[in-house]
Design a protein around this motif. Sequence first.
Motif, PDB file in Angstrom:
ATOM      1  N   PRO A   1     -15.284  31.527  37.430  1.00 39.36           N
ATOM      2  CA  PRO A   1     -15.976  31.827  36.184  1.00 39.36           C
ATOM      3  C   PRO A   1     -16.319  33.311  36.025  1.00 39.36           C
ATOM      4  O   PRO A   1     -16.971  33.697  35.058  1.00 39.36           O
ATOM      5  CB  PRO A   1     -17.238  30.975  36.270  1.00 39.36           C
ATOM      6  CG  PRO A   1     -17.501  30.870  37.726  1.00 39.36           C
ATOM      7  CD  PRO A   1     -16.144  30.842  38.393  1.00 39.36           C
ATOM      8  N   SER A   2     -15.888  34.116  36.962  1.00 37.99           N
ATOM      9  CA  SER A   2     -16.055  35.562  36.875  1.00 37.99           C
ATOM     10  C   SER A   2     -14.677  36.192  37.029  1.00 37.99           C
ATOM     11  O   SER A   2     -14.467  37.132  37.786  1.00 37.99           O
ATOM     12  CB  SER A   2     -17.003  36.044  37.983  1.00 37.99           C
ATOM     13  OG  SER A   2     -17.280  37.412  37.841  1.00 37.99           O
ATOM     14  N   GLY A   3     -13.727  35.629  36.297  1.00 38.14           N
ATOM     15  CA  GLY A   3     -12.328  35.987  36.447  1.00 38.14           C
ATOM     16  C   GLY A   3     -11.919  37.258  35.737  1.00 38.14           C
ATOM     17  O   GLY A   3     -12.688  37.883  35.014  1.00 38.14           O
ATOM     18  N   ARG A   4     -10.656  37.579  35.953  1.00 36.69           N
ATOM     19  CA  ARG A   4     -10.061  38.784  35.376  1.00 36.69           C
ATOM     20  C   ARG A   4      -9.546  38.512  33.970  1.00 36.69           C
ATOM     21  O   ARG A   4      -8.886  37.516  33.727  1.00 36.69           O
ATOM     22  CB  ARG A   4      -8.918  39.248  36.256  1.00 36.69           C
ATOM     23  CG  ARG A   4      -9.357  39.692  37.621  1.00 36.69           C
ATOM     24  CD  ARG A   4      -8.205  40.057  38.484  1.00 36.69           C
ATOM     25  NE  ARG A   4      -7.064  40.513  37.683  1.00 36.69           N
ATOM     26  CZ  ARG A   4      -6.003  41.106  38.180  1.00 36.69           C
ATOM     27  NH1 ARG A   4      -5.922  41.315  39.460  1.00 36.69           N
ATOM     28  NH2 ARG A   4      -5.011  41.476  37.411  1.00 36.69           N
TER      29      ARG A   4
ATOM     30  N   VAL B   1      -8.813  32.725  30.437  1.00 40.55           N
ATOM     31  CA  VAL B   1      -9.406  32.199  29.207  1.00 40.55           C
ATOM     32  C   VAL B   1     -10.774  32.835  29.017  1.00 40.55           C
ATOM     33  O   VAL B   1     -11.397  33.314  29.964  1.00 40.55           O
ATOM     34  CB  VAL B   1      -9.553  30.655  29.227  1.00 40.55           C
ATOM     35  CG1 VAL B   1      -8.202  29.969  29.286  1.00 40.55           C
ATOM     36  CG2 VAL B   1     -10.456  30.190  30.346  1.00 40.55           C
ATOM     37  N   VAL B   2     -11.226  32.835  27.772  1.00 40.44           N
ATOM     38  CA  VAL B   2     -12.567  33.322  27.480  1.00 40.44           C
ATOM     39  C   VAL B   2     -13.532  32.168  27.727  1.00 40.44           C
ATOM     40  O   VAL B   2     -13.401  31.095  27.142  1.00 40.44           O
ATOM     41  CB  VAL B   2     -12.677  33.847  26.034  1.00 40.44           C
ATOM     42  CG1 VAL B   2     -14.109  34.237  25.712  1.00 40.44           C
ATOM     43  CG2 VAL B   2     -11.730  35.027  25.837  1.00 40.44           C
TER      44      VAL B   2
ATOM     45  N   THR C   1     -10.362  29.396  25.195  1.00 40.39           N
ATOM     46  CA  THR C   1      -9.523  30.186  24.307  1.00 40.39           C
ATOM     47  C   THR C   1      -8.755  31.181  25.158  1.00 40.39           C
ATOM     48  O   THR C   1      -9.366  31.919  25.935  1.00 40.39           O
ATOM     49  CB  THR C   1     -10.384  30.941  23.264  1.00 40.39           C
ATOM     50  OG1 THR C   1     -11.160  29.990  22.543  1.00 40.39           O
ATOM     51  CG2 THR C   1      -9.519  31.738  22.318  1.00 40.39           C
ATOM     52  N   PRO C   2      -7.442  31.193  25.074  1.00 39.38           N
ATOM     53  CA  PRO C   2      -6.673  32.142  25.886  1.00 39.38           C
ATOM     54  C   PRO C   2      -7.135  33.578  25.649  1.00 39.38           C
ATOM     55  O   PRO C   2      -7.297  34.011  24.499  1.00 39.38           O
ATOM     56  CB  PRO C   2      -5.235  31.948  25.410  1.00 39.38           C
ATOM     57  CG  PRO C   2      -5.210  30.558  24.849  1.00 39.38           C
ATOM     58  CD  PRO C   2      -6.575  30.364  24.231  1.00 39.38           C
TER      59      PRO C   2
ATOM     60  N   GLU D   1     -15.027  48.009  26.871  1.00 37.48           N
ATOM     61  CA  GLU D   1     -14.556  47.232  28.024  1.00 37.48           C
ATOM     62  C   GLU D   1     -14.702  45.747  27.671  1.00 37.48           C
ATOM     63  O   GLU D   1     -15.790  45.305  27.286  1.00 37.48           O
ATOM     64  CB  GLU D   1     -15.389  47.570  29.264  1.00 37.48           C
ATOM     65  CG  GLU D   1     -14.970  46.843  30.507  1.00 37.48           C
ATOM     66  CD  GLU D   1     -13.575  47.204  30.981  1.00 37.48           C
ATOM     67  OE1 GLU D   1     -12.905  46.303  31.520  1.00 37.48           O
ATOM     68  OE2 GLU D   1     -13.167  48.363  30.831  1.00 37.48           O
ATOM     69  N   PRO D   2     -13.629  44.953  27.754  1.00 38.95           N
ATOM     70  CA  PRO D   2     -13.715  43.535  27.370  1.00 38.95           C
ATOM     71  C   PRO D   2     -14.829  42.759  28.073  1.00 38.95           C
ATOM     72  O   PRO D   2     -15.456  41.891  27.476  1.00 38.95           O
ATOM     73  CB  PRO D   2     -12.334  42.982  27.747  1.00 38.95           C
ATOM     74  CG  PRO D   2     -11.428  44.164  27.673  1.00 38.95           C
ATOM     75  CD  PRO D   2     -12.269  45.325  28.144  1.00 38.95           C
ATOM     76  N   THR D   3     -15.119  43.094  29.342  1.00 39.13           N
ATOM     77  CA  THR D   3     -16.170  42.369  30.061  1.00 39.13           C
ATOM     78  C   THR D   3     -17.569  42.696  29.556  1.00 39.13           C
ATOM     79  O   THR D   3     -18.528  42.023  29.915  1.00 39.13           O
ATOM     80  CB  THR D   3     -16.098  42.657  31.577  1.00 39.13           C
ATOM     81  OG1 THR D   3     -16.151  44.069  31.785  1.00 39.13           O
ATOM     82  CG2 THR D   3     -14.831  42.070  32.176  1.00 39.13           C
ATOM     83  N   ARG D   4     -17.711  43.707  28.719  1.00 40.52           N
ATOM     84  CA  ARG D   4     -19.002  44.008  28.098  1.00 40.52           C
ATOM     85  C   ARG D   4     -19.354  42.973  27.030  1.00 40.52           C
ATOM     86  O   ARG D   4     -20.518  42.746  26.757  1.00 40.52           O
ATOM     87  CB  ARG D   4     -18.985  45.391  27.442  1.00 40.52           C
ATOM     88  CG  ARG D   4     -19.021  46.508  28.407  1.00 40.52           C
ATOM     89  CD  ARG D   4     -20.451  46.873  28.666  1.00 40.52           C
ATOM     90  NE  ARG D   4     -20.518  48.051  29.491  1.00 40.52           N
ATOM     91  CZ  ARG D   4     -21.472  48.247  30.361  1.00 40.52           C
ATOM     92  NH1 ARG D   4     -22.421  47.364  30.510  1.00 40.52           N
ATOM     93  NH2 ARG D   4     -21.488  49.326  31.089  1.00 40.52           N
ATOM     94  N   VAL D   5     -18.338  42.376  26.415  1.00 37.37           N
ATOM     95  CA  VAL D   5     -18.599  41.458  25.303  1.00 37.37           C
ATOM     96  C   VAL D   5     -18.144  40.028  25.554  1.00 37.37           C
ATOM     97  O   VAL D   5     -18.608  39.101  24.894  1.00 37.37           O
ATOM     98  CB  VAL D   5     -17.977  41.986  23.983  1.00 37.37           C
ATOM     99  CG1 VAL D   5     -18.686  43.249  23.527  1.00 37.37           C
ATOM    100  CG2 VAL D   5     -16.488  42.231  24.121  1.00 37.37           C
ATOM    101  N   LEU D   6     -17.232  39.839  26.492  1.00 34.71           N
ATOM    102  CA  LEU D   6     -16.705  38.501  26.775  1.00 34.71           C
ATOM    103  C   LEU D   6     -16.799  38.209  28.269  1.00 34.71           C
ATOM    104  O   LEU D   6     -16.790  39.114  29.089  1.00 34.71           O
ATOM    105  CB  LEU D   6     -15.243  38.385  26.336  1.00 34.71           C
ATOM    106  CG  LEU D   6     -14.955  38.595  24.858  1.00 34.71           C
ATOM    107  CD1 LEU D   6     -13.444  38.614  24.618  1.00 34.71           C
ATOM    108  CD2 LEU D   6     -15.616  37.535  24.007  1.00 34.71           C
ATOM    109  N   ARG D   7     -16.871  36.945  28.595  1.00 38.32           N
ATOM    110  CA  ARG D   7     -16.831  36.511  29.997  1.00 38.32           C
ATOM    111  C   ARG D   7     -15.549  35.719  30.178  1.00 38.32           C
ATOM    112  O   ARG D   7     -15.221  34.845  29.365  1.00 38.32           O
ATOM    113  CB  ARG D   7     -18.052  35.640  30.278  1.00 38.32           C
ATOM    114  CG  ARG D   7     -18.129  35.083  31.634  1.00 38.32           C
ATOM    115  CD  ARG D   7     -18.685  36.078  32.684  1.00 38.32           C
ATOM    116  NE  ARG D   7     -18.878  35.288  33.866  1.00 38.32           N
ATOM    117  CZ  ARG D   7     -19.932  34.520  34.056  1.00 38.32           C
ATOM    118  NH1 ARG D   7     -20.927  34.504  33.213  1.00 38.32           N
ATOM    119  NH2 ARG D   7     -19.985  33.772  35.120  1.00 38.32           N
ATOM    120  N   PHE D   8     -14.797  36.026  31.218  1.00 40.26           N
ATOM    121  CA  PHE D   8     -13.490  35.447  31.439  1.00 40.26           C
ATOM    122  C   PHE D   8     -13.470  34.529  32.649  1.00 40.26           C
ATOM    123  O   PHE D   8     -14.253  34.691  33.591  1.00 40.26           O
ATOM    124  CB  PHE D   8     -12.455  36.560  31.636  1.00 40.26           C
ATOM    125  CG  PHE D   8     -12.337  37.458  30.451  1.00 40.26           C
ATOM    126  CD1 PHE D   8     -11.494  37.123  29.404  1.00 40.26           C
ATOM    127  CD2 PHE D   8     -13.084  38.620  30.368  1.00 40.26           C
ATOM    128  CE1 PHE D   8     -11.398  37.950  28.291  1.00 40.26           C
ATOM    129  CE2 PHE D   8     -12.993  39.448  29.260  1.00 40.26           C
ATOM    130  CZ  PHE D   8     -12.143  39.109  28.214  1.00 40.26           C
TER     131      PHE D   8
END
Length: 172
Positions: free
Chosen positions: A22-25, A32-33, A51-52, A65-72
């Motif tokens: 749940p803390s993926g790349r 997925v998001v 969601t892919p 940075e995508p990790t600032r707004v989404l968790r992957f």
Amino acid sequence: MDTEDTPGGTATEETKPTTWCPSGRADAPESVVLGVRSQSDASVTYLAAPTPAAELLPMIPANIEPTRVLRFASHCVSGCAHRSNNDCTLISKIQMLPAAGEPAVPRCHLRARCQWWRQTGATACQRCPAVSTAYHADDSLSTRVADPAVTPAQLQRWIDADHDAAASDSRA
């Protein structure tokens, strides 16, 4: 999307189930998001369905940075720096941190295949919304938790020493 490669997918008898981190790349092909990060407190609000990441990443401005707004979430892999045998040392260290109040177990589409859930159950889920995959250089505790070279025992000694120092400062 192949159901075997999504958190909600089901394994067939011929396939071995893959656990998910749940803390993926964000850049992993299967990523997925998991949720959207709150601007006010950085907690995660989980999406109802996976969601892919490839569908949402192009919508994020290049200077963010995508990790600032989404968790992957992505596959938990044997080569991960946080992996020790079949366990994730990251969740072991996250659980050492004090929980904020009595956190609830959030609704999450990843749970059935989540490595953290399989390893520690509901206590991982209670901490999960507060986990940040973004690097914060000014947060020495988060830096130590995220550092794969820091063992849970080393982290506990640092937390204890920091707590003892804070107690001494308050008595002065």
